[in-house]
Structures are given as C-alpha cells and as structure tokens.
Design an enzyme around this catalytic site. Structure first.
Site, short mmCIF file in Angstrom:
data_model
loop_
_atom_site.label_atom_id
_atom_site.label_comp_id
_atom_site.label_asym_id
_atom_site.label_seq_id
_atom_site.Cartn_x
_atom_site.Cartn_y
_atom_site.Cartn_z
CE1 TYR A 141 -3.74 2.47 0.36
CE2 TYR A 141 -2.33 3.71 1.76
CZ TYR A 141 -3.68 2.77 1.35
OH TYR A 141 -4.16 4.76 1.00
CE LYS A 145 -3.59 5.14 -1.85
NZ LYS A 145 -4.79 6.26 -2.67
CB VAL A 174 -10.48 10.33 6.35
CG1 VAL A 174 -11.71 10.69 6.10
CG2 VAL A 174 -8.79 10.67 6.06
CB THR A 176 -13.52 5.70 5.34
OG1 THR A 176 -12.21 5.46 5.65
CG2 THR A 176 -13.76 7.41 5.71
#
Length: 233
Positions: A141, A145, A174, A176
């Site tokens: 990841y 990114k 965040v 989410t």
C-alpha cells in the site's frame, strides 16, 4: 485556477467515504454535474449525481466511462485499494493487485480523460494520495501510494502546458470504513473534501489535510532515523 461552480466533475470511487463526501461538497459549491463512479453504480446514493460504472484497472471499463462522460472538466482520482501485502511473505500477485488499483488505475483514467478536459478548455485533476506515500509502513500500500505521488509530480509538469493543473491530496486517518479498525484521531470525510476542493480552486500543488500529514511531510528532509526510530533503537 479552476472554479468548482459550473464545472463538470468525475469522481472515481464516488459511492462511499471521501468520494461520497466529495460528490456532496461539489454540488454544494455549484458544480453543474458530478459523475460518481463505482464498480456497482447502484451503490451511488447522491440524488443528483450521475452514477457511472467503472473499474479503474480495466482498460475497457475506463474507455467506456470516458466515452460516456465527454463533458468533464475536473477529474478526481479517488478510488483505491488497501491490500497491504508484505514484500517478503505475501503472494507477489497481491502486490501487483495493489499497484493495478492505486497506480496503474488512476494512470489509465487520467490518460483517458486528459484529451477530454483539454478539448473542453482545460481544467484540473486531483489525485488522492496518503500520508503513507511518504512512510513505508504498510508494504504494497505504501509503495503504491509513493509511486502514485511520483506519478502526480510528473503529470503536473506534463499537463501544465496543456491547461490542466494537478493537485495531490495527502491525508492520514479518515473516519471511513477503510480506517474503521484504527484507534487514532481521524479527520471527517467532509473536512477532507472541503480542503481538497479549496486546493483545486486555489491551484494548490498539494493539500495536506491533517496534522499527522503535515508532521510527516516536514520530516522528509530529516535523517531516516527520525522517520523510522526503530532503525536506531
């Protein structure tokens, strides 16, 4: 600089999380049309959004979306995956899958929509990165990114002469579904969306959406032992 009012925007991953907050904020700022993409467009819930099927890693799907959305002036590459494959132990295919979504996916979408935005008089691209663009803590990841951040920096140079500005959005945790397992301070999707659109309208090169992101960015000029204290413990 690009005004949101009157613009036609395509948001990848527009059915949930930051993407859904972006769709809402775009309409609040006067966008004339917002295409909200998802693998299953039935998951797009905003009543005014134009649902659009899109799998960013599938060239045929990207081409079909571009054919449908010929009036776009602003592209927001928000869709992403979080596989977090370990470089030593995970199947290499998992690493490739993360890069297909987080690096090659937005590249395919950008290549498809740049000619459209250019024909429509120029506009803006916003790429959603992560604080982990700068910290190698989550394997594939973080690497995907970081590569996406580099892609954004290159595209910014390539697209400026073509009347298209590029903003990179970096954000930490965040509130989410993706970060539901994290016990740490989190930004609201609405706050991130507002800062992102401010960045588009001001022509910012980068938007650092929270204190963690600003702190990590400031450490990039330090010795690696500052960023990774476990190396010198």
């Amino acid at each position: 600089m690009t005004s949101i009012e009157g613009s036609v925007v395509l948001v990848t991953g527009g059915s949930r999380g930051i993407g859904r907050a972006l769709v809402q904020a775009l309409y609040e700022r006067g966008a004339s049309k917002v295409y909200a993409t998802a693998r299953d467009p039935r998951t797009v819930t905003h009543p005014d959004a134009v649902p659009l099927a899109l799998e960013v890693s599938d060239p045929a799907s990207v081409a079909a979306a571009a054919e449908r959305a010929q009036d776009v002036t602003v592209l927001i590459n928000n869709a992403g995956a979080s596989v977090n494959a370990n470089f030593l132990d995970s199947p290499v295919e998992d690493v490739r899958r993360e890069f297909e979504t987080n690096f090659f996916g937005p590249l395919l979408v950008t290549r498809a929509f740049v000619p459209i935005i250019e024909r429509n008089g120029g506009g803006h691209i916003l790429n959603v990165h992560s604080v982990l663009s700068w910290v190698g803590l989550l394997g594939s990841y973080s690497a995907s990114k970081a590569a996406f951040w580099s892609q954004t920096n290159s595209l910014r140079l390539d697209l400026k002469p073509r009347g298209i500005d590029v903003t990179g959005l970096h954000v930490g945790y965040v509130d989410t579904d993706m970060a539901s397992h994290v016990d740490a301070p989190k930004s609201s999707p609405e706050s991130v969306a507002a800062q992102a659109l401010d960045g588009i309208e001001s022509g910012a090169f980068e938007v650092l959406a929270d204190d963690l992101t600003r702190q990590v960015k400031a450490q990039l000029a330090e010795d690696l032992g500052v960023m990774y204290p476990q190396l010198v413990a």
